[in-house]
Design an enzyme around this catalytic site. Structure first.
Site, PDB file in Angstrom:
ATOM      1  N   SER A  65       0.847  -1.191   0.000  1.00  0.00           N
ATOM      2  CA  SER A  65       0.000   0.000   0.000  1.00  0.00           C
ATOM      3  C   SER A  65       0.881   1.239   0.000  1.00  0.00           C
ATOM      4  CB  SER A  65      -0.881  -0.010   1.248  1.00  0.00           C
ATOM      5  OG  SER A  65      -1.175   1.311   1.640  1.00  0.00           O
ATOM      6  N   ASP A 166     -22.453  -1.085   2.030  1.00  0.00           N
ATOM      7  CA  ASP A 166     -21.246  -0.324   1.674  1.00  0.00           C
ATOM      8  C   ASP A 166     -20.635  -0.825   0.373  1.00  0.00           C
ATOM      9  OD1 ASP A 166     -21.809   0.744   4.130  1.00  0.00           O
ATOM     10  OD2 ASP A 166     -20.213  -0.324   5.182  1.00  0.00           O
ATOM     11  N   TYR A 218     -22.189  -3.725  17.158  1.00  0.00           N
ATOM     12  CA  TYR A 218     -22.801  -3.947  15.844  1.00  0.00           C
ATOM     13  C   TYR A 218     -23.423  -5.351  15.788  1.00  0.00           C
ATOM     14  CZ  TYR A 218     -23.341  -3.976  10.772  1.00  0.00           C
ATOM     15  OH  TYR A 218     -23.862  -4.038   9.505  1.00  0.00           O
TER      16      TYR A 218
HETATM   17  C1  GLA Z   1     -21.667  -0.400   8.581  1.00  0.00           C
HETATM   18  C2  GLA Z   1     -21.896  -1.723   7.840  1.00  0.00           C
HETATM   19  C3  GLA Z   1     -23.088  -1.608   6.883  1.00  0.00           C
HETATM   20  C4  GLA Z   1     -24.316  -1.050   7.587  1.00  0.00           C
HETATM   21  C5  GLA Z   1     -23.967   0.199   8.380  1.00  0.00           C
HETATM   22  C6  GLA Z   1     -25.119   0.689   9.204  1.00  0.00           C
HETATM   23  O1  GLA Z   1     -21.256   0.592   7.688  1.00  0.00           O
HETATM   24  O2  GLA Z   1     -20.736  -2.058   7.096  1.00  0.00           O
HETATM   25  O3  GLA Z   1     -23.356  -2.876   6.323  1.00  0.00           O
HETATM   26  O4  GLA Z   1     -24.930  -2.010   8.395  1.00  0.00           O
HETATM   27  O5  GLA Z   1     -22.853  -0.005   9.241  1.00  0.00           O
HETATM   28  O6  GLA Z   1     -26.140   1.118   8.401  1.00  0.00           O
END
Ligand code: GLA
Length: 377
Positions: A65, A166, A218
């Site tokens: 990188s 994402d 999370y």
């Molecule tokens: C992170 C995760 C996503 C999503 C967001 C919350 O960015 O990578 O998949 O769950 O949090 O919306």
């Protein structure tokens, strides 16, 4: 990306065969519902990660990188499986693994997506490598397949239980538009998002806060939604209405009730936000953004003091809407503001952070940008 190709040549002694790129993202609305088969409305930012790639005949994988002073990491392609060595390189290795690559490669990446700011620098890295490999080895994978493969890399190789938002937006975004993504089947619609035409600006506020809680927090939120779905015998929160949730209150815990309420109301807010955008009703959009923050803060409990202060200070300074974005527990917030208010809002947030003894926030703006691409060099 002539300089990336030059650096690749200096480092690996040969020319790259493919150069690729993929952007980071900001989610306008639809937070923590991608893993509940919801709708989300993110857009790609201009900052992106670039990759230069060439295949090798000897089965060796070499990764470097530009940001890490081009220190070369090496591994045999046959050792590329979950649990392998590697630090950030695992994001790259995970993609090689999930795409089933069995040939060696040299890869140099150069990223400009701010890391740790909640702007998906990891998805940008995964997706730039994925589209690069797709081109190099003529894999003919669709964007949906690449989104699933990069999510699998992050879930099963890196070990982060993220949803599909994402990677999807990094791959599928269109310039000038937000991407309405149905996380159930990955179908998309482009929703024109031209704040500048309305005299507005979308300010991105990196709180510079990173809380240790992130990973566990999370996974816990995700598990709560899955538990509600199991108890109510439905596939996901997408299949739930507020009425049904209310009438089944006694079957779930009080915490699960709040998590599910966030999911159900947030999915509805995304569809309302699309209507607001299509009719250029930015006041309505701002209101939905504010409601999203309150729901994430109170029902989903994924905000943190820095995010709440950023949101409160921007609203006090005249923002039309403001909320945390991404996974939460730190990272970034957004504020929809009148273009002429930008320095007033920035100063108000900076002053509020100072008086709370927080780190100095960083500010960005970005027009909605295009998704990933790759070309032969
Ligand atoms: C992170 C995760 C996503 C999503 C967001 C919350 O960015 O990578 O998949 O769950 O949090 O919306």
């Amino acid at each position: 990306m002539a300089s990336l190709a030059r650096n690749f040549e200096e480092l690996f002694g040969r020319k790259p065969e493919v150069i690729s790129e993929a952007p980071g993202r900001v989610n306008l609305i639809g937070e923590h519902i991608d893993y509940s088969e919801g709708f989300v409305l993110p857009f790609a930012i201009a900052d992106r990660t670039y990759a230069a790639i060439a295949s090798r005949p000897d089965g060796l994988v070499r990764i470097a990188s530009h940001q890490r002073k081009e220190k070369i990491f090496s591994i045999d392609i046959h050792d590329v499986k979950p649990g392998s060595k590697g630090d950030w390189e695992k994001y790259v290795l995970g993609v090689l693994w999930s795409l089933g690559i069995t040939t060696g490669v040299d890869i140099l990446v150069d990223g400009s997506v701010p890391a740790g700011a909640g702007l998906s620098s990891s998805a940008a890295l995964e997706c730039s490598v994925a589209v690069g490999l797709n081109e190099l080895f003529t894999l003919n994978q669709s964007l949906e397949e690449l989104a699933r493969a990069t999510q699998k890399a992050e879930n099963n190789y890196v070990g982060v239980p993220c949803g599909i938002m994402d990677q999807s937006v990094s791959l599928m975004a269109k310039a000038g538009a937000a991407l309405l993504l149905d996380c159930r089947d990955l179908s998309t619609e482009s929703v024109p998002f031209s704040v500048a035409d309305a005299g507005l600006e979308l300010l991105i506020i990196d709180t510079q806060a990173h809380h240790a809680l992130v990973d566990g927090g999370y996974a816990e939120r995700r598990a709560a939604c899955e538990s509600v779905a199991a108890k109510l015998n439905i596939p996901s929160m997408r299949h739930l209405s507020l009425e049904v949730l209310e009438s089944n209150r006694d079957k779930i815990t009080a915490t699960e009730f709040m998590r599910a309420r966030h999911a159900v109301t947030e999915i509805a807010r995304v569809l309302d936000a699309v209507k607001a955008l299509r009719s250029s009703d930015f006041e309505a959009l701002g209101k939905l953004i504010n409601e999203s923050h309150i729901s994430l803060r109170d029902d989903y409990a994924v905000s943190c003091p820095e995010l709440d202060v950023a949101v409160a200070a921007s609203l006090e300074a005249g923002a039309i809407g403001s909320r945390m974005v991404g996974g939460g527990f730190g990272g970034s917030a957004i504020a929809l503001i009148k273009a002429e208010d930008i320095s007033k809002v920035r100063d108000a947030i900076t002053a509020a952070f100072e008086s709370h003894g927080f780190k100095r926030p960083r500010f960005f703006t970005s027009l909605p940008s295009s998704g990933a691409s790759a070309s032969r060099y």
